[in-house]
Design a protein around this motif. Structure first.
Motif, PDB file in Angstrom:
ATOM      1  N   ALA A   1     -26.380  20.785   4.075  1.00 13.85           N
ATOM      2  CA  ALA A   1     -26.384  21.858   4.660  1.00 13.85           C
ATOM      3  C   ALA A   1     -26.295  23.046   4.403  1.00 13.85           C
ATOM      4  O   ALA A   1     -27.157  24.536   4.799  1.00 13.85           O
TER       5      ALA A   1
ATOM      6  N   HIS B   1     -32.148  23.943  11.406  1.00 17.25           N
ATOM      7  CA  HIS B   1     -30.777  23.616  10.578  1.00 17.25           C
ATOM      8  C   HIS B   1     -29.614  22.689  10.925  1.00 17.25           C
ATOM      9  O   HIS B   1     -29.025  22.144  10.736  1.00 17.25           O
TER      10      HIS B   1
ATOM     11  N   GLY C   1     -32.737  19.143  12.594  1.00 19.11           N
ATOM     12  CA  GLY C   1     -33.548  18.923  11.266  1.00 19.11           C
ATOM     13  C   GLY C   1     -35.115  18.670  11.967  1.00 19.11           C
ATOM     14  O   GLY C   1     -35.639  18.482  11.030  1.00 19.11           O
TER      15      GLY C   1
ATOM     16  N   ALA D   1     -33.787  25.664   6.366  1.00 16.16           N
ATOM     17  CA  ALA D   1     -32.856  24.533   6.393  1.00 16.16           C
ATOM     18  C   ALA D   1     -34.278  23.473   4.958  1.00 16.16           C
ATOM     19  O   ALA D   1     -33.947  22.012   4.803  1.00 16.16           O
ATOM     20  N   SER D   2     -35.385  23.601   5.440  1.00 16.65           N
ATOM     21  CA  SER D   2     -36.717  23.032   4.301  1.00 16.65           C
ATOM     22  C   SER D   2     -36.607  23.458   3.093  1.00 16.65           C
ATOM     23  O   SER D   2     -37.110  22.774   2.726  1.00 16.65           O
TER      24      SER D   2
ATOM     25  N   ARG E   1     -38.703  14.950  10.952  1.00 17.21           N
ATOM     26  CA  ARG E   1     -37.168  16.221  10.105  1.00 17.21           C
ATOM     27  C   ARG E   1     -37.324  16.234   9.236  1.00 17.21           C
ATOM     28  O   ARG E   1     -37.861  15.435   8.592  1.00 17.21           O
ATOM     29  N   LEU E   2     -36.067  16.307   9.035  1.00 21.75           N
ATOM     30  CA  LEU E   2     -35.657  16.433   7.619  1.00 21.75           C
ATOM     31  C   LEU E   2     -35.446  15.389   7.628  1.00 21.75           C
ATOM     32  O   LEU E   2     -34.291  14.731   7.995  1.00 21.75           O
TER      33      LEU E   2
ATOM     34  N   HIS F   1     -32.669  14.745   4.835  1.00 19.32           N
ATOM     35  CA  HIS F   1     -31.660  14.483   4.566  1.00 19.32           C
ATOM     36  C   HIS F   1     -30.489  15.088   5.534  1.00 19.32           C
ATOM     37  O   HIS F   1     -29.273  15.074   5.715  1.00 19.32           O
ATOM     38  N   LEU F   2     -30.767  15.202   6.940  1.00 16.33           N
ATOM     39  CA  LEU F   2     -29.148  15.794   8.358  1.00 16.33           C
ATOM     40  C   LEU F   2     -29.850  14.703   9.482  1.00 16.33           C
ATOM     41  O   LEU F   2     -30.834  14.480   9.793  1.00 16.33           O
TER      42      LEU F   2
ATOM     43  N   ARG G   1     -22.466  16.912  12.403  1.00 18.09           N
ATOM     44  CA  ARG G   1     -23.658  16.964  11.215  1.00 18.09           C
ATOM     45  C   ARG G   1     -23.716  16.365   9.888  1.00 18.09           C
ATOM     46  O   ARG G   1     -22.345  17.190   9.170  1.00 18.09           O
TER      47      ARG G   1
ATOM     48  N   SER H   1     -25.677  16.174   6.178  1.00 22.34           N
ATOM     49  CA  SER H   1     -26.056  16.508   5.317  1.00 22.34           C
ATOM     50  C   SER H   1     -25.824  15.693   4.194  1.00 22.34           C
ATOM     51  O   SER H   1     -24.931  15.800   3.436  1.00 22.34           O
TER      52      SER H   1
END
Length: 383
Positions: free
Chosen positions: A23, A160, A163, A185-186, A294-295, A297-298, A351, A353
């Protein structure tokens, strides 16, 4: 992508160490590296000049803009390259404020990135709207805060730090109130939502070179430059674009979009492993953020009675690069305003990522090491 050590770009193949801070800086995508090296010889000139080398650079810049637009599903003339994602945020948000006929008040979520908060503090008046414990904004509260003097609504596409995906495309704003979305972030990892007038992205988060931001301004949006003018063709930018880096960023973005279904599914499964194992194996821990929306990868979690800085250093000593503190102020390791707004534990947070090529071995190795690291840190303070 070649590596003299024979290891993968995120660490040894046996998983004993890994860069788990994509991230902040995703490893350069192979497509970006190849294009960057080729473009350095042709894209060094000022694309605004008229001689042959400048025309070459202009052609590369136009190609970068078209490739970015194609990857994101927007028009090429809606794409501007900036010096960073932060710059894109500032220009996008404040440009909408400057172009507003309503007023200079920005309604925003309490969990926006500091780039948004700093822009509002510098060039507008802000009204902050809270969120739930998953980090999802109170949509009714946000819409209810839109008074006559509100010129812009700002809502990130995804957070960020934790997620959580925000309901950007679900908002029905009053006529004449534009929406700015921080998509840094996305962008590339998820499709852009509908409904925005301006959006911002950051190339280093999707595997492009650092120092390239993407500003999107919808055709017809009331946007005016909030900064001193520059004698450039594109009024949304200033200065001399880094043409090779912009082209490499576009190449990485196209590649990431093409492979994201496979990569996102793999990352989603790996993050689920982290969420499950951390909650089960580390005492007094809180895994935060929406577990589903959510994202991919995070993931962020907080450990009670643990100092975040100590956690970063100890995990780094074991070969795992992670982030702690606020996603936007981690250099100071200040308590996270995002976690505070969510009402969850703010200290001892990590965090994680995943890089593009992250493996189950890396994730398991991290989860194997973490409980002992947390236990040792707590023992030092007598817990």
């Amino acid at each position: 992508m070649s590596n003299p050590s024979g290891a993968g770009p995120s660490g040894p193949d046996d998983g004993r160490s890994a860069d788990l801070d994509a991230a902040s800086s995703a490893t350069l995508h192979p497509a970006a590296r190849e294009v960057l090296l080729a473009a350095l010889d042709r894209g060094y000139a000022d694309p605004r000049r008229l001689h042959g080398r400048a025309r070459d650079a202009r052609l590369l810049l136009d190609n970068a803009r078209e490739a970015t637009a194609d990857a994101l599903g927007v028009r090429p003339d809606e794409v501007t390259f900036t010096s960073s994602g932060t710059d894109a945020v500032h220009r996008g948000l404040l440009g909408l404020v400057k172009g507003s006929r309503r007023g200079d008040v920005v309604v925003h979520s309490a969990v926006e990135h500091s780039a948004v908060l700093h822009a509002v503090a510098w060039g507008a008046r802000g009204v902050s709207v809270g969120c739930d414990r998953l980090g999802r904004v109170d949509s009714d509260g946000l819409l209810g805060a839109i008074a006559p003097e509100v010129g812009v609504v700002a809502l990130q596409t995804a957070n960020h730090e934790v997620g959580t995906v925000q309901p950007v495309g679900e908002l029905e704003l009053p006529h004449g109130v534009p929406l700015f979305t921080d998509a840094c972030a996305s962008m590339g990892r998820l499709p852009l939502p509908d409904g925005w007038a301006a959006a911002a992205g950051s190339a280093h988060k999707w595997g492009g070179p650092a120092g390239v931001g993407v500003l999107l301004v919808r055709k017809g949006a009331r946007w005016r430059s909030p900064f001193p003018g520059d004698d450039r063709v594109d009024e949304r930018s200033s200065g001399f674009e880094n043409v090779p880096a912009a082209l490499a960023a576009a190449a990485a973005l196209q590649a990431v979009v093409a492979e994201r279904d496979e990569v996102n599914a793999r990352h989603h499964d790996l993050v689920d492993v982290v969420r499950r194992r951390v909650a089960a194996e580390v005492p007094d821990v809180e895994v935060v953020g929406d577990p589903v929306a959510r994202l991919p990868h995070l993931v962020t979690f907080s450990c009670l009675y643990v100092d975040g800085e100590a956690l970063v250093h100890e995990l780094d000593r074991h070969g795992f690069g992670i982030a702690s503190g606020s996603a936007c102020t981690s250099s100071t390791l200040a308590p996270s305003h995002v976690l505070e707004a969510m009402g969850v534990l703010t200290h001892g947070n990590v965090r994680l990522s995943l890089q593009r090529d992250a493996t189950r071995a890396q994730v398991d190795a991290f989860c194997d090491v973490l409980p002992g690291v947390v236990r040792d840190i707590r023992a030092r303070v007598g817990l």
